[in-house]
Design a protein around this motif. Structure first.
Motif, PDB file in Angstrom:
ATOM      1  N   GLU A  16       0.844  -1.211   0.000  1.00 47.01           N
ATOM      2  CA  GLU A  16       0.000   0.000   0.000  1.00 47.01           C
ATOM      3  C   GLU A  16       0.873   1.253   0.000  1.00 47.01           C
ATOM      4  O   GLU A  16       2.092   1.192   0.116  1.00 47.01           O
ATOM      5  CB  GLU A  16      -0.894   0.028   1.250  1.00 47.01           C
ATOM      6  CG  GLU A  16      -2.337  -0.423   1.006  1.00 47.01           C
ATOM      7  CD  GLU A  16      -3.173   0.625   0.295  1.00 47.01           C
ATOM      8  OE1 GLU A  16      -2.620   1.667  -0.141  1.00 47.01           O
ATOM      9  OE2 GLU A  16      -4.388   0.409   0.155  1.00 47.01           O
ATOM     10  N   ASN A 144      -9.895   5.424   2.623  1.00 49.03           N
ATOM     11  CA  ASN A 144      -8.862   5.083   1.652  1.00 49.03           C
ATOM     12  C   ASN A 144      -8.355   6.327   0.929  1.00 49.03           C
ATOM     13  O   ASN A 144      -8.079   7.337   1.544  1.00 49.03           O
ATOM     14  CB  ASN A 144      -9.361   3.992   0.701  1.00 49.03           C
ATOM     15  CG  ASN A 144      -8.580   2.700   0.883  1.00 49.03           C
ATOM     16  OD1 ASN A 144      -7.359   2.720   0.988  1.00 49.03           O
ATOM     17  ND2 ASN A 144      -9.272   1.582   0.928  1.00 49.03           N
ATOM     18  N   ASP A 192      -9.718   2.059  -4.294  1.00 51.31           N
ATOM     19  CA  ASP A 192      -8.787   1.968  -3.172  1.00 51.31           C
ATOM     20  C   ASP A 192      -7.978   3.268  -3.108  1.00 51.31           C
ATOM     21  O   ASP A 192      -8.541   4.334  -2.985  1.00 51.31           O
ATOM     22  CB  ASP A 192      -7.927   0.708  -3.342  1.00 51.31           C
ATOM     23  CG  ASP A 192      -7.283   0.230  -2.049  1.00 51.31           C
ATOM     24  OD1 ASP A 192      -6.933   1.072  -1.204  1.00 51.31           O
ATOM     25  OD2 ASP A 192      -7.091  -0.989  -1.888  1.00 51.31           O
ATOM     26  N   TRP A 207      -9.233  -2.392  -6.228  1.00 54.44           N
ATOM     27  CA  TRP A 207      -9.098  -3.632  -5.474  1.00 54.44           C
ATOM     28  C   TRP A 207     -10.042  -4.685  -6.073  1.00 54.44           C
ATOM     29  O   TRP A 207     -11.219  -4.412  -6.295  1.00 54.44           O
ATOM     30  CB  TRP A 207      -9.441  -3.360  -4.012  1.00 54.44           C
ATOM     31  CG  TRP A 207      -9.492  -4.548  -3.109  1.00 54.44           C
ATOM     32  CD1 TRP A 207     -10.578  -5.319  -2.827  1.00 54.44           C
ATOM     33  CD2 TRP A 207      -8.405  -5.085  -2.345  1.00 54.44           C
ATOM     34  NE1 TRP A 207     -10.253  -6.300  -1.932  1.00 54.44           N
ATOM     35  CE2 TRP A 207      -8.922  -6.178  -1.617  1.00 54.44           C
ATOM     36  CE3 TRP A 207      -7.063  -4.743  -2.201  1.00 54.44           C
ATOM     37  CZ2 TRP A 207      -8.121  -6.938  -0.746  1.00 54.44           C
ATOM     38  CZ3 TRP A 207      -6.273  -5.495  -1.341  1.00 54.44           C
ATOM     39  CH2 TRP A 207      -6.802  -6.570  -0.630  1.00 54.44           C
ATOM     40  N   ARG A 231      -5.508  -7.568  -6.958  1.00 52.75           N
ATOM     41  CA  ARG A 231      -5.579  -6.701  -5.785  1.00 52.75           C
ATOM     42  C   ARG A 231      -4.595  -5.543  -5.897  1.00 52.75           C
ATOM     43  O   ARG A 231      -3.592  -5.471  -5.198  1.00 52.75           O
ATOM     44  CB  ARG A 231      -5.427  -7.520  -4.502  1.00 52.75           C
ATOM     45  CG  ARG A 231      -6.558  -8.537  -4.413  1.00 52.75           C
ATOM     46  CD  ARG A 231      -6.912  -9.002  -3.038  1.00 52.75           C
ATOM     47  NE  ARG A 231      -8.344  -9.348  -3.024  1.00 52.75           N
ATOM     48  CZ  ARG A 231      -8.933 -10.033  -2.063  1.00 52.75           C
ATOM     49  NH1 ARG A 231      -8.253 -10.443  -1.013  1.00 52.75           N
ATOM     50  NH2 ARG A 231     -10.221 -10.286  -2.136  1.00 52.75           N
ATOM     51  N   THR A 233      -3.779  -1.788  -5.142  1.00 50.73           N
ATOM     52  CA  THR A 233      -4.192  -1.091  -3.930  1.00 50.73           C
ATOM     53  C   THR A 233      -4.036   0.423  -3.961  1.00 50.73           C
ATOM     54  O   THR A 233      -4.832   1.138  -3.346  1.00 50.73           O
ATOM     55  CB  THR A 233      -3.409  -1.631  -2.725  1.00 50.73           C
ATOM     56  OG1 THR A 233      -2.001  -1.479  -2.986  1.00 50.73           O
ATOM     57  CG2 THR A 233      -3.722  -3.094  -2.480  1.00 50.73           C
TER      58      THR A 233
END
Length: 281
Positions: A16, A144, A192, A207, A231, A233
């Motif tokens: 992240e 987020n 995200d 995501w 995924r 991010t």
């Protein structure tokens, strides 16, 4: 556009928070659940990894050097000599830090969420350099991506389960007039992390969507970068001229992860980013 490269091959559980640090010429990124802060110097290929003592949602450069850290139990400061101290310590059982961003005035806008993702269990708060804290959004679910328009008058924000990227009017300290910029359609993943480019367009990672999308300030879909792992991010521009788009990815919850899952990816020459302010604390 699919011309991605693997900048750092890794197996981050929940990669992240990419952030470019112009002072050091390095890209900072995280593994939230792995409790690690990574750096990557694209000019030399040098990498560093620092372990934190608790889950970490964001790490951003400070104006005087060091980092500001959005941690499970609050926001802390890491000095250049590795000294750590809490700026704001507020442990809440069952809650952790998530994404954060530095506003044009140098304040940190830090998000939280419940581990069980309970509806309304998270917050978005503004922290000044002196430690003053003000809750901006008191009831969000998965706080987020957060970013500002080039002139600082708009703030973009994602509460992931809403499937929306929202936009607010921003007056320097507060926000108002929340409305949707765009909604991610069913089956395309969930919004995200995000970043805003020099044209005022919003890039958002999806995501479970395996993509990063670019939306115009009018909310029109302008570009899609398709990636091999679902995924994705977060994203941020980096490199000396801020033209390379760095993208973080996650392995968590994937029964058969793609070889790139958990790695830091990059799309060279994707666009032109905005210089990001450093935290003034």
């Amino acid at each position: 556009m699919t011309a991605y490269e693997v900048a750092v091959r890794a197996e981050a559980t929940l990669g992240e928070g990419p952030a470019w640090d112009p002072a050091s010429g390095r890209l900072i990124w995280l593994d939230i659940l792995g409790m690690r802060v990574h750096t990557y110097d694209p000019a030399t290929g040098r990498r560093t990894v620092r372990t934190t003592e608790q889950h970490i949602g964001a790490a951003k450069p400070r104006a005087g050097g060091g980092l500001v850290l959005n941690l499970r139990d609050g926001v802390g400061l890491l000095d250049p000599d590795d000294t750590f101290r809490w700026l704001h310590h507020e442990p809440v059982a069952g809650r952790r830090a998530n994404d954060a961003a530095v506003a044009p005035d140098g304040s940190l806008w830090a998000g939280t969420m419940r581990y069980d993702e309970a509806t309304g269990g998270g917050t978005l708060s503004r922290l000044a350099g002196d430690g003053t804290v003000r809750t901006v959004l008191p009831s969000v679910t998965v706080s987020n991506g957060t970013g500002w328009s080039p002139d600082g008058r708009l703030m973009y924000y994602v509460d992931t389960p809403t499937r929306r990227v929202d936009v607010f009017d921003h007056d320097g300290e507060g926000v108002c007039n929340r409305r949707p910029l765009t909604e991610i359609e069913e089956g395309a993943g969930f919004p995200d992390g995000l970043t805003v480019d020099a044209d005022g367009c919003v890039w958002v990672a999806l995501w479970d969507g395996g993509a990063v999308r670019r939306y115009t300030p009018a909310g029109e879909l302008d570009r899609v970068i398709t990636l091999p792992t679902p995924r994705t991010t977060a994203c941020a521009f980096g490199g000396a001229d801020l033209t390379d788009l760095y993208i973080t990815t996650a392995r968590t919850g994937l029964p058969a992860p793609h070889p790139t899952a958990g790695s830091l990816l990059v799309v060279p020459g994707a666009g032109k980013g905005l210089p990001q302010p450093a935290f003034t604390g």
